[in-house]
Design an enzyme around this catalytic site. Structure first.
Site, PDB file in Angstrom:
ATOM      1  N   CYS A 196      24.684  39.561 -11.099  1.00  0.00           N
ATOM      2  CA  CYS A 196      24.253  39.826  -9.577  1.00  0.00           C
ATOM      3  C   CYS A 196      25.182  39.726  -8.404  1.00  0.00           C
ATOM      4  O   CYS A 196      26.410  39.625  -9.238  1.00  0.00           O
ATOM      5  CB  CYS A 196      22.883  39.706  -9.230  1.00  0.00           C
ATOM      6  SG  CYS A 196      23.122  38.018  -9.738  1.00  0.00           S
ATOM      7  N   LEU A 197      24.805  38.737  -7.334  1.00  0.00           N
ATOM      8  CA  LEU A 197      26.332  39.116  -6.325  1.00  0.00           C
ATOM      9  C   LEU A 197      25.813  36.799  -6.732  1.00  0.00           C
ATOM     10  O   LEU A 197      28.166  37.041  -6.372  1.00  0.00           O
ATOM     11  CB  LEU A 197      25.582  38.762  -4.991  1.00  0.00           C
ATOM     12  CG  LEU A 197      25.409  40.246  -4.428  1.00  0.00           C
ATOM     13  CD1 LEU A 197      25.154  40.596  -2.758  1.00  0.00           C
ATOM     14  CD2 LEU A 197      26.241  41.074  -4.876  1.00  0.00           C
ATOM     15  N   SER A 244      20.347  34.885 -10.460  1.00  0.00           N
ATOM     16  CA  SER A 244      19.199  35.226  -9.680  1.00  0.00           C
ATOM     17  C   SER A 244      18.446  36.009 -10.579  1.00  0.00           C
ATOM     18  O   SER A 244      17.761  36.197 -11.782  1.00  0.00           O
ATOM     19  CB  SER A 244      18.098  34.439  -8.302  1.00  0.00           C
ATOM     20  OG  SER A 244      16.963  35.331  -8.420  1.00  0.00           O
TER      21      SER A 244
END
Length: 326
Positions: free
Chosen positions: A88-89, A93
């Site tokens: 993800c970034l 999470s």
């Protein structure tokens, strides 16, 4: 988050957006498939297989709807000896949530145990509370069906025993790191330094301490012209039954006068006025030089006298004679 992608199982890695762009890391770990899940997921390398999912890192974002699609992408690649990067970034999470859901689906582990496996490989793994609830609900209501679906679609057991053995090793490693306090479970207290940096630490701003009341000290130590606390004038105002009112123009206290003095501009002086007729006094704390001179030169408030009765009607004779009318 900046130490590169991390291996959680054979052929399965978790990283951040920067890792997904780094050709050196991709070649070193022999990444063939990339699962990109963030707000602007898109294909970056033409020689890699991609699964791009647009999803925000919000507790309200529904990731459960993508679990089956992600499981197929990851499992099919691993069965063909491919290496998958989930990113993800930040790699904390969304990507971790997808990795945990996959591990739950191909092993007998619960969602908490699968999360420990990912944390043992990537210490900063920390899905938000909304994603953790989704993993728990997935385990409760949909996991059995998802495991059955994967076994029917991918009957090969080539990864089953190896994945379970690796998960047990990772769980033991996680417990060791937990005992050595090099990793945490996301429960570090406020102000305590988290070993993995995933917990919320104390704010840099120190809490503001409440100062003790300075009313008594200012009454004793401050000059007469510097007393601005309402409590310094409370004794006289209580006797008259009128509570002092504070305002930007100053603080007032009344001891007998029935009318309030005119509000003056803010300042640091005190003016005392005495009513020679009524006997009352008034103190005004605050005011400019002009207002002080005006207060000193203004006539005192006259005392109220009883109202006199109006004169009688000129057409009525108010004089009575003895014995009757004239």
């Amino acid at each position: 988050m900046g130490n590169g992608m991390n291996k959680v199982l054979s052929g399965l890695y978790v990283g951040n957006y920067r890792d997904s762009k780094d050709p050196v890391q991709l070649d070193r770990h022999r990444i063939t498939h990339i699962l990109s899940i963030h707000d602007a997921a898109r294909r970056l390398h033409s020689d890699k297989h991609y699964l791009c999912i647009m999803a925000s890192d919000s507790p309200e974002q529904n990731l459960t709807q993508y679990f089956s699609l992600c499981n197929d992408f990851i499992h099919a690649a691993r069965l063909r000896d491919g290496h998958v990067l989930i990113h993800c970034l930040a790699g904390m999470s969304r990507s971790v949530t997808v990795a945990v859901a996959y591990i739950m689906s191909v092993t007998p582990l619960t969602w908490r145990e699968a999360l420990k496996v990912v944390r043992a490989g990537r210490a900063v793994a920390n899905p938000n509370l909304g994603f953790q609830r989704q993993l728990q609900d997935f385990e409760t209501y949909k996991l059995v069906e998802e495991r059955r679906r994967i076994k029917e679609r991918y009957p090969s057991l080539a990864l089953s025993d190896r994945d379970l053995a690796e998960c047990r090793v990772m769980l033991a490693s996680y417990q060791t790191m937990l005992n050595q306090k090099t990793i945490c479970e996301g429960k570090c207290a406020m102000g305590r330094q988290c070993p993995t940096g995933v917990c919320r630490t104390g704010s840099k701003r120190q809490p503001r301490t409440r100062r003790p009341s300075t009313a008594a000290s200012s009454l004793e130590s401050s000059p007469v012209g510097m007393r601005r606390s309402p409590s310094t004038l409370s004794t006289t105002s209580t006797a008259s039954g009128y509570r002092p009112r504070s305002s930007p123009a100053g603080l007032y206290s009344y001891t007998g006068a029935t009318s309030r003095p005119t509000r003056s501009a803010s300042g640091m002086s005190m003016t005392r006025m005495t009513d020679p007729i009524g006997g009352g006094t008034a103190m005004a704390v605050g005011g400019t030089e002009y207002s002080r001179r005006r207060a000193a030169s203004a006539p005192a408030t006259p005392a109220l006298s009883p109202a006199t009765s109006p004169p009688g009607s000129p057409h009525r004779n108010t004089t009575h004679r003895k014995g009757g009318c004239a």
